[in-house]
Motif scaffolding. Structure first.
Motif, mmCIF file in Angstrom:
data_model
loop_
_atom_site.group_PDB
_atom_site.id
_atom_site.type_symbol
_atom_site.label_atom_id
_atom_site.label_comp_id
_atom_site.label_asym_id
_atom_site.label_seq_id
_atom_site.Cartn_x
_atom_site.Cartn_y
_atom_site.Cartn_z
ATOM 1 N N THR A 107 0.840 -1.207 0.000
ATOM 2 C CA THR A 107 0.000 0.000 0.000
ATOM 3 C C THR A 107 0.870 1.250 0.000
ATOM 4 O OG1 THR A 107 -1.745 -1.177 1.193
ATOM 5 C CG2 THR A 107 -1.806 1.233 1.273
ATOM 6 N N ARG A 120 2.055 2.012 -3.417
ATOM 7 C CA ARG A 120 0.998 2.593 -4.249
ATOM 8 C C ARG A 120 0.791 4.064 -3.895
ATOM 9 N NH1 ARG A 120 -4.022 -1.522 -4.438
ATOM 10 N NH2 ARG A 120 -4.623 -0.050 -6.095
ATOM 11 N N HIS A 139 1.359 7.386 -6.277
ATOM 12 C CA HIS A 139 0.094 8.077 -6.533
ATOM 13 C C HIS A 139 -0.844 7.221 -7.393
ATOM 14 C CE1 HIS A 139 1.638 11.925 -4.930
ATOM 15 N NE2 HIS A 139 2.804 11.572 -5.520
ATOM 16 N N GLU A 140 -0.871 5.937 -7.140
ATOM 17 C CA GLU A 140 -1.731 5.042 -7.907
ATOM 18 C C GLU A 140 -3.185 5.177 -7.462
ATOM 19 O OE1 GLU A 140 -0.459 1.020 -7.730
ATOM 20 O OE2 GLU A 140 1.551 1.409 -8.573
ATOM 21 N N GLU A 141 -4.079 4.936 -8.401
ATOM 22 C CA GLU A 141 -5.496 4.892 -8.066
ATOM 23 C C GLU A 141 -5.739 3.648 -7.196
ATOM 24 O OE1 GLU A 141 -8.098 5.046 -11.341
ATOM 25 O OE2 GLU A 141 -7.240 6.875 -12.194
ATOM 26 N N GLY A 142 -6.607 3.802 -6.280
ATOM 27 C CA GLY A 142 -6.919 2.687 -5.389
ATOM 28 C C GLY A 142 -6.043 2.620 -4.171
ATOM 29 N N ALA A 143 -5.034 3.526 -4.078
ATOM 30 C CA ALA A 143 -4.167 3.505 -2.899
ATOM 31 C C ALA A 143 -4.972 3.850 -1.654
ATOM 32 C CB ALA A 143 -3.010 4.486 -3.074
ATOM 33 N N GLY A 144 -5.925 4.795 -1.809
ATOM 34 C CA GLY A 144 -6.749 5.174 -0.663
ATOM 35 C C GLY A 144 -7.612 4.035 -0.192
ATOM 36 N N THR A 151 -1.472 13.734 -0.584
ATOM 37 C CA THR A 151 -1.236 12.517 -1.369
ATOM 38 C C THR A 151 0.242 12.145 -1.316
ATOM 39 O OG1 THR A 151 -0.872 13.804 -3.376
ATOM 40 C CG2 THR A 151 -3.136 13.032 -2.931
#
Length: 637
Positions: free
Chosen positions: A588, A591, A595-600, A628
């Motif tokens: 995680t 990610r 700054h990958e999507e879905g990291a949150g 971020t």
């Protein structure tokens, strides 16, 4: 004056100890005997076979001719005596004891041969002290009314059973060889003296001619004419005794028949040879001669080469001198006791010199122990030139620790309680630093700075530092729990590696051994970051790179105040929660960093499982604030 008296007492005590040691310590006595025997044999020159003495031996072949082995057939002995007398011998000695009757006619024949002999004939004597029964002693006295007797027993050393001394007279009766010598008009000693053993021409040739007794009648008369004949047993298991030859030639060659030992003693008496015994007074005098220069040599501050050369020369002196004495016919000097005395002198002198050096080190310790760590102090004592001011650049690892809220705690508690609490805490933390070979650089209140890699460096200094930091954290957790009622704060630890300048810094009047540089400052900054991240131990990237076995969790890429470049910060895997979430958290974190999507969403899943973990809470809070990535810019220190 007192010092002189002490030295005299020490010299006397050392000599007495060295001389007495063989009497109370069996291995020393055995070694001393072996050395003395070896010296006698090796230093004694080979000689031609003795021209005056011939030994007629009773061998297994001789005994095989008779129906019984013991007592020896006395008719046979009577014939041997008449045969050698007819050959013109000068005297005959029987290393045999006639202490019990055999066949009457043969006993009578032997007694007649003794009585009718026109040459000195001597037979072995023994009394009840030699193990004879009263009946045996009475028979021997009756049988030998017309015989000269000599004591046949051998004087053996109680320590190892070796025959080194000639048997002295006792109750008016000489030994067998002394009785023969006296009968031939030679003087004999009145006390025990060392036997001067003869060496034959070579190891294979004995010192005396020897023939089987049953061949006596077949020998040419010229071989026996004018000789002194000794008759005795030469059997594998009977009447064999250890002599000094065993030290040089082994037990087989050095253990010889008793009749041969009598031959050595008789030859010595006939030749008038003697070897004076080595007395305690002579040994003490030699010890004094060696102990004084030995002590002077060791107690002086001499170059190592001179010390070694002088010590070897003194140690060789009694050994070489002992061999020279024996070769010159002097006493058999045993060099072991003088050597032990000399070694004690060298040791005492070395102790005196060492004490002087310790005094010098004591001066350094007294002057600097308040300002430097024990490791630095040891280095200064070993090399006082390091007391000069200056420094050097090294790769070091630093630990910086601080207790949260201790200032407020110290204001709430009485001074005595604060001092006791802080001393107990610091004692445990400093002990751990020293146990892991760290150098405690500074203690400022409750804060501690420990460095690894100076003054002594190791290839694994970073690993030692991590182990020390983890041990400190474990100790601090226990200390917090123990003092929970006082609200003792958590200990935060910063760990960083890199170049720094280390050495003595200050003025001529006062200086301190310390390290300076950005690496040190960063370790302190890492310690303070724990407060912002909720961690207890913060580790810089350069330390992590030096510990391939270390298990860490990434915290953030931190831009410290006043810096432009980000510093990757880690925390070690310490708790069970750390280990459980390690894999998922690292994925995680990567990610987040990219700054990958879905990291949150991934972080939210971690928060659902580990809602109280400080790293999960740190990044979840940042996302909620709209931040971020993993880069954090610190607004303050």
């Amino acid at each position: 004056m007192l010092r002189t008296v002490k030295r005299i007492v020490w010299v006397a005590s050392g000599i007495a100890f060295a001389l007495a040691l063989p009497q109370f310590f069996a291995p020393i006595a055995a070694t001393e005997n072996w050395i003395e025997d070896l010296g006698i044999v090796v230093a004694t020159s080979p000689e031609p076979q003795n021209a005056d003495i011939v030994i007629l031996t009773l061998t297994e072949d001789t005994l095989a001719q008779f129906p019984y082995r013991s007592p020896i057939d006395r008719g046979f002995l009577a014939n041997v005596l008449r045969q050698v007398e007819a050959a013109g011998v000068r005297a005959v000695g029987f290393d045999l004891m006639f202490d019990q009757p055999t066949e009457p006619d043969k006993d009578t024949a032997l007694a007649a041969a003794f009585r009718d002999a026109h040459i000195p004939v001597v037979a072995a004597w023994g009394g009840q002290e030699a193990g004879l029964t009263p009946a045996q002693a009475a028979f021997l006295a009756t049988f030998g009314q017309s015989i000269r007797f000599g004591r046949a027993n051998l004087l053996k050393d109680d320590r190892d059973g070796t025959v080194r001394l000639m048997t002295p007279p006792r109750d008016g009766r000489d030994s067998l060889p002394a009785t023969l010598a006296r009968a031939l008009g030679h003087p004999v000693p009145e006390k025990a003296i060392p036997i001067v053993y003869r060496r034959g021409p070579n190891q294979a040739t004995p010192a005396f001619k020897s023939y089987p007794a049953h061949l006596a009648g077949s020998l040419p008369a010229a071989w026996l004419r004018g000789k002194i004949i000794l008759i005795g047993a030469d059997l594998p298991q009977d009447d064999r005794h250890r002599t000094p030859f065993a030290a040089a030639f082994g037990n087989q060659a050095g253990t010889i028949p008793g009749v041969t030992i009598h031959a050595h003693a008789l030859a010595q008496l006939l030749d008038g040879r003697s070897r004076p015994p080595w007395t305690l007074m002579e040994a003490a005098a030699l010890s004094v001669f060696l102990i004084v220069p030995g002590w002077l040599l060791a107690s002086r501050s001499l170059p190592m080469s001179a010390m070694v050369a002088g010590s070897l020369l003194l140690l060789l002196l009694p050994w070489v001198g002992g061999f020279v004495l024996i070769m010159a016919g002097g006493p058999a000097l045993n060099p072991l006791s003088p050597t032990l005395t000399l070694m004690s002198a060298l040791g005492f002198g070395g102790a005196v010199a060492g004490r002087r050096r310790l005094a010098e080190k004591g001066f350094v310790e007294k002057a600097f122990r308040r300002y430097v760590s024990p490791a630095v102090l040891a280095e200064l004592q070993a090399d006082p030139t390091k007391l000069r001011l200056g420094g050097e650049r090294r790769e070091l690892t630093f630990i910086f620790t601080d207790v949260a809220g201790f200032t407020g705690l110290s204001e709430r508690l009485p001074p005595e309680q604060v001092a006791s609490l802080l001393n107990s805490y610091l004692d445990g933390m400093i002990g751990l630093a020293h146990r892991h070979d760290g150098t405690v650089d500074k203690i400022v209140g409750d804060a501690i700075l420990v460095l690894f890699g100076a003054p002594v460096s190791h290839s694994d200094d970073a690993e030692r530092a991590l182990d020390c930091a983890l041990a400190m954290d474990a100790f601090a957790r226990r200390f917090e729990k123990k003092n929970a009622d006082l609200d003792f704060g958590i200990t935060r630890i910063g760990l960083n590696s890199g170049p720094a300048v280390v050495g003595n810094f200050g003025g001529c009047e006062r200086f301190d051994y310390t390290a300076i540089g950005d690496t040190v400052n960063t370790a302190a900054r890492l310690e303070s970051l724990n407060k912002h991240f909720g961690t207890r131990v913060a580790v810089g990237a350069q330390t992590v790179e030096r510990i391939p076995r270390g298990a860490f969790l990434p915290v953030a890429d931190v831009v410290l105040k006043g810096k432009s470049a980000a510093l990757s910060v880690f925390t070690p895997v310490i708790t069970v929660d750390d280990a459980d979430l390690a894999g998922a958290y690292r994925a995680t974190y990567l990610r987040l960093r990219e700054h990958e999507e879905g990291a949150g969403a991934a972080l939210a899943e971690l928060a659902a499982r580990w809602p109280h973990h400080p790293l999960v809470k740190l990044h979840q809070g940042r996302l909620l604030r709209g931040e971020t990535g993993t880069k954090i810019v610190m607004a303050d220190k």
